[in-house]
Design an enzyme around this catalytic site. Structure first.
Site, PDB file in Angstrom:
ATOM      1  CE  LYS A   1      -4.393  -1.469   0.414  1.00  0.00           C
ATOM      2  NZ  LYS A   1      -5.505  -1.024  -0.448  1.00  0.00           N
TER       3      LYS A   1
ATOM      4  CB  SER B   1      -0.594  -7.967  -0.974  1.00  0.00           C
ATOM      5  OG  SER B   1      -1.426  -8.770  -0.161  1.00  0.00           O
TER       6      SER B   1
END
Length: 309
Positions: free
Chosen positions: A46, A295
């Site tokens: 992110k 991720s």
């Protein structure tokens, strides 16, 4: 609706280069490499989108700060990016966010608001109005999508003969950016989104050819706490244009993937980050070298101990 272009992703790569890690490809087995975004300073991909979006805020607006809503990793990323770029940040998180992620967000200097799981967006918009701040959504923003797309640039540069890229799916910002970059550079590479069966709304949408909405409480059942959001119109447009398929994996398959990632690569993955590897281990995939995007690695120690035990 304008989709993110390869030029947008290249511009994002230049903007974020001083602040993010070009993560390596690590061998999982003879057919799979993992892309461990857990090695980013905030432990998740992110940061790429957050830094890119914040870096493009006009100087005259920066003093009023930014607002974000998130299930955890975007919260940390915006808090870190705001601290790095000298802006105040207010972050809204749902009450089922892991405490580890809330504490990390506060540690980066952000003000954190904890609300009900269906209230995070409405509270964020209230704060934007009150403070005249800039909203940085977790996925529904072209600058965020372009930042996440830098992962695709790195994969194509580091493994030119890649045949398949597996990407976790929640709100769709990650898979949108990665797919836009990969398909622009290597049109024949298959990009496959992966999500939990218990939050399989994108898989249902892909099969139906239109957005299918699931209740937030249903999506909250999965252990993959970072994959409980749903695509926006913007990310859905990217998915339809660039993604070849979307598949689901079970809760047990997700937990086993966390174990296998730790044992084979010595990398810690959160449950949300492990779904792409779970698909590689349990679904029929095209032949040829594959990359699974892991991720993030922001997992509660107790949960990790339980899974590994």
């Amino acid at each position: 609706m304008r989709l993110v272009t390869l030029e947008d992703v290249h511009a994002a790569a230049a903007a974020i280069a001083p602040h993010v890690v070009h993560t390596p490809l690590l061998s999982f087995d003879s057919g799979l490499w993992i892309k461990p975004e857990s090695l980013q300073p905030v432990g998740a991909f992110k940061l790429r989108g957050a830094v890119n979006a914040l870096s493009r805020i006009p100087s005259e607006d920066r003093a009023r700060g930014v607002v974000a809503y998130s299930s955890g990793n975007h919260a940390q990323a915006v808090a870190y990016a705001a601290k790095t770029l000298g802006m105040p940040a207010a972050i809204v998180v749902p009450e089922n966010t892991p405490q580890l992620k809330i504490d990390a967000t506060r540690a980066h200097g952000a003000e954190v608001f904890v609300v009900g799981i269906t209230e995070r967006e409405s509270r964020a918009y209230e704060l934007v109005e009150e403070r005249k701040a800039t909203l940085i959504p977790p996925f529904d923003h072209p600058d965020v999508i372009a930042g996440q797309g830098t992962i695709g640039l790195e994969i194509c540069a580091d493994l030119p003969d890649v045949a398949t890229v597996l990407v976790p799916v929640s709100g769709g910002g990650l898979v949108s950016g990665v797919a836009a970059a990969v398909k622009s550079l290597r049109p024949n590479v298959r990009v496959i989104g992966v999500e939990p069966e218990l939050a399989g709304d994108t898989t249902a949408s892909f099969a139906a050819g239109e957005l299918v909405r699931w209740d937030a409480h249903d999506r909250a059942r999965t252990v993959a706490d970072g994959l409980r959001a749903e695509p926006s119109e913007l990310t859905w447009a990217h998915i339809r244009q660039y993604v070849d398929d979307v598949v689901t994996v079970s809760e047990d398959e997700i937990r086993e993937a966390v174990r296998q990632i730790a044992r084979r690569t010595r990398i810690v993955s959160e449950t949300s980050g492990a779904v792409a590897v779970a698909a590689y281990l349990n679904r029929e995939l095209p032949a040829g070298p594959a990359v699974a995007v892991v991720s993030g690695g922001n997992i509660e120690p107790e949960q990790l101990a339980s899974i590994l035990g």
